[in-house]
Design a protein around this motif. Structure first.
Motif, PDB file in Angstrom:
ATOM      1  N   LEU A 181      28.017 -42.772  -9.764  1.00 59.04           N
ATOM      2  CA  LEU A 181      27.183 -41.629  -9.375  1.00 59.04           C
ATOM      3  C   LEU A 181      27.760 -40.839  -8.205  1.00 59.04           C
ATOM      4  O   LEU A 181      27.670 -39.612  -8.177  1.00 59.04           O
ATOM      5  CB  LEU A 181      25.775 -42.116  -9.027  1.00 59.04           C
ATOM      6  CG  LEU A 181      24.974 -42.742 -10.174  1.00 59.04           C
ATOM      7  CD1 LEU A 181      23.645 -43.258  -9.661  1.00 59.04           C
ATOM      8  CD2 LEU A 181      24.763 -41.733 -11.301  1.00 59.04           C
ATOM      9  N   ASN A 182      28.354 -41.536  -7.235  1.00 57.42           N
ATOM     10  CA  ASN A 182      28.783 -40.866  -6.008  1.00 57.42           C
ATOM     11  C   ASN A 182      30.261 -40.535  -5.941  1.00 57.42           C
ATOM     12  O   ASN A 182      30.676 -39.747  -5.088  1.00 57.42           O
ATOM     13  CB  ASN A 182      28.400 -41.713  -4.790  1.00 57.42           C
ATOM     14  CG  ASN A 182      26.899 -41.847  -4.638  1.00 57.42           C
ATOM     15  OD1 ASN A 182      26.171 -40.871  -4.764  1.00 57.42           O
ATOM     16  ND2 ASN A 182      26.430 -43.053  -4.385  1.00 57.42           N
ATOM     17  N   ILE A 183      31.079 -41.135  -6.800  1.00 63.22           N
ATOM     18  CA  ILE A 183      32.511 -40.853  -6.767  1.00 63.22           C
ATOM     19  C   ILE A 183      32.975 -40.179  -8.055  1.00 63.22           C
ATOM     20  O   ILE A 183      33.453 -39.040  -8.034  1.00 63.22           O
ATOM     21  CB  ILE A 183      33.332 -42.142  -6.523  1.00 63.22           C
ATOM     22  CG1 ILE A 183      32.939 -42.767  -5.184  1.00 63.22           C
ATOM     23  CG2 ILE A 183      34.827 -41.815  -6.545  1.00 63.22           C
ATOM     24  CD1 ILE A 183      33.225 -41.911  -3.972  1.00 63.22           C
ATOM     25  N   ILE A 184      32.816 -40.842  -9.188  1.00 64.99           N
ATOM     26  CA  ILE A 184      33.338 -40.288 -10.441  1.00 64.99           C
ATOM     27  C   ILE A 184      32.707 -38.935 -10.769  1.00 64.99           C
ATOM     28  O   ILE A 184      33.402 -37.956 -11.043  1.00 64.99           O
ATOM     29  CB  ILE A 184      33.122 -41.273 -11.607  1.00 64.99           C
ATOM     30  CG1 ILE A 184      34.049 -42.476 -11.440  1.00 64.99           C
ATOM     31  CG2 ILE A 184      33.398 -40.593 -12.953  1.00 64.99           C
ATOM     32  CD1 ILE A 184      33.980 -43.474 -12.568  1.00 64.99           C
ATOM     33  N   VAL A 185      31.379 -38.873 -10.733  1.00 62.56           N
ATOM     34  CA  VAL A 185      30.693 -37.616 -11.060  1.00 62.56           C
ATOM     35  C   VAL A 185      31.100 -36.519 -10.083  1.00 62.56           C
ATOM     36  O   VAL A 185      31.401 -35.383 -10.475  1.00 62.56           O
ATOM     37  CB  VAL A 185      29.163 -37.809 -11.046  1.00 62.56           C
ATOM     38  CG1 VAL A 185      28.460 -36.445 -11.202  1.00 62.56           C
ATOM     39  CG2 VAL A 185      28.734 -38.743 -12.169  1.00 62.56           C
ATOM     40  N   GLY A 186      31.146 -36.860  -8.785  1.00 60.04           N
ATOM     41  CA  GLY A 186      31.497 -35.865  -7.774  1.00 60.04           C
ATOM     42  C   GLY A 186      32.928 -35.390  -7.881  1.00 60.04           C
ATOM     43  O   GLY A 186      33.207 -34.180  -7.789  1.00 60.04           O
ATOM     44  N   VAL A 187      33.868 -36.322  -8.088  1.00 57.21           N
ATOM     45  CA  VAL A 187      35.285 -35.961  -8.200  1.00 57.21           C
ATOM     46  C   VAL A 187      35.530 -35.112  -9.449  1.00 57.21           C
ATOM     47  O   VAL A 187      36.269 -34.124  -9.405  1.00 57.21           O
ATOM     48  CB  VAL A 187      36.167 -37.230  -8.221  1.00 57.21           C
ATOM     49  CG1 VAL A 187      37.589 -36.896  -8.658  1.00 57.21           C
ATOM     50  CG2 VAL A 187      36.175 -37.882  -6.845  1.00 57.21           C
ATOM     51  N   MET A 188      34.895 -35.483 -10.556  1.00 56.69           N
ATOM     52  CA  MET A 188      35.068 -34.708 -11.788  1.00 56.69           C
ATOM     53  C   MET A 188      34.553 -33.282 -11.614  1.00 56.69           C
ATOM     54  O   MET A 188      35.182 -32.326 -12.073  1.00 56.69           O
ATOM     55  CB  MET A 188      34.351 -35.400 -12.950  1.00 56.69           C
ATOM     56  CG  MET A 188      35.037 -36.671 -13.437  1.00 56.69           C
ATOM     57  SD  MET A 188      34.209 -37.422 -14.863  1.00 56.69           S
ATOM     58  CE  MET A 188      34.451 -36.131 -16.111  1.00 56.69           C
ATOM     59  N   GLU A 189      33.426 -33.166 -10.918  1.00 57.55           N
ATOM     60  CA  GLU A 189      32.864 -31.825 -10.693  1.00 57.55           C
ATOM     61  C   GLU A 189      33.758 -31.007  -9.779  1.00 57.55           C
ATOM     62  O   GLU A 189      34.042 -29.837 -10.051  1.00 57.55           O
ATOM     63  CB  GLU A 189      31.462 -31.956 -10.097  1.00 57.55           C
ATOM     64  CG  GLU A 189      30.794 -30.605  -9.867  1.00 57.55           C
ATOM     65  CD  GLU A 189      29.384 -30.754  -9.334  1.00 57.55           C
ATOM     66  OE1 GLU A 189      28.822 -29.747  -8.860  1.00 57.55           O
ATOM     67  OE2 GLU A 189      28.835 -31.879  -9.387  1.00 57.55           O
ATOM     68  N   GLN A 190      34.238 -31.607  -8.684  1.00 55.25           N
ATOM     69  CA  GLN A 190      35.095 -30.899  -7.738  1.00 55.25           C
ATOM     70  C   GLN A 190      36.414 -30.465  -8.363  1.00 55.25           C
ATOM     71  O   GLN A 190      36.884 -29.350  -8.145  1.00 55.25           O
ATOM     72  CB  GLN A 190      35.371 -31.781  -6.525  1.00 55.25           C
ATOM     73  CG  GLN A 190      34.193 -31.935  -5.578  1.00 55.25           C
ATOM     74  CD  GLN A 190      34.487 -32.911  -4.450  1.00 55.25           C
ATOM     75  OE1 GLN A 190      35.553 -33.506  -4.390  1.00 55.25           O
ATOM     76  NE2 GLN A 190      33.519 -33.092  -3.561  1.00 55.25           N
TER      77      GLN A 190
END
Length: 232
Positions: A181-190
């Motif tokens: 939730l806090n790394i994969i989703v965020g990195v993919m979005e960025q």
């Protein structure tokens, strides 16, 4: 080596040895006997640091009942410290301690500011996320060219409790969920990655943040991450 330097090395080692994983994969807590602690060799390491080889008599906290005197045995290994005798981490964010793996030791230092604590916590999360991805990829025999969607499907499968998070016990459910939730989703979005991109691009994005963490954190704090994170 003077007594003060020896004391600093001993304290860093003791902090680390209070929570380590040995070769068998089990958690351990060693307590060294100060009078038996010796530095046997010092070798230059990278990043203006040195590797200190040591021996000491120590006992495992789990090996004795309360009120009984524990039986000590000799341990030996090495640790890499910088010029200020602070811990040095490798490219994967792990403390450079041999032959054990250190589980995020508490360094006895003054309390961190809110900003510094957030920076440290994010660095730890990125390092652990990269480690967890490596474990899942290894366990499922995923290839670099496999799609991110395949990886996400496996992670979600584990998060639903349909399978243990890690057969080897190296991943806990709570950290798997946090990583997703806090790394994969965020990195993919960025970095504007899609499930149809290859796994290698996701790992490269995470490792790029680890390798250039100071730059990444500064941009994140200033709200300058409007697109993919790149460093010229």
């Amino acid at each position: 080596m003077n007594v003060d330097d020896l004391r600093k090395i001993f304290q860093q080692l003791q902090n680390c040895l209070e929570n380590v994983v040995g070769g068998s994969g089990h958690l351990a807590c060693y307590s060294m006997i100060p009078d038996t602690f010796k530095i046997t060799k010092v070798e230059p390491s990278s990043k203006n640091a040195q590797e200190y080889y040591f021996t000491a008599q120590a006992y495992l906290e789990s090996e004795h009942e309360e009120g009984q005197k524990p039986e000590s045995h000799e341990i030996s290994g090495s640790i890499v410290l910088d010029e200020q005798f602070s811990l040095v981490r490798d490219d994967e964010g792990q403390v450079m301690l041999k032959p054990w793996k250190c589980m995020q030791p508490l360094e006895r230092q003054p309390l961190l500011s809110t900003r510094d604590k957030a920076k440290r916590d994010l660095a730890d999360k990125l390092a652990r996320a990269d480690e967890i991805l490596g474990i899942v990829i290894e366990e499922m025999n995923f290839q670099r060219e496999d799609l991110i969607s395949k990886l996400i499907e496996e992670i979600q499968y584990r998060m639903k409790g349909l399978q243990t998070t890690s057969e080897s016990g190296r991943i806990e459910y709570v950290e798997l969920e946090d990583m997703y939730l806090n790394i994969i989703v965020g990195v993919m979005e960025q970095d504007q990655l899609s499930p149809d991109d290859e796994i290698k691009f996701l790992r490269e994005s995470i490792r790029n943040r680890i390798e250039h963490f100071d730059v990444y954190f500064e941009r994140l704090q200033k709200g300058l991450l409007k697109g993919p994170f790149t460093v010229e």
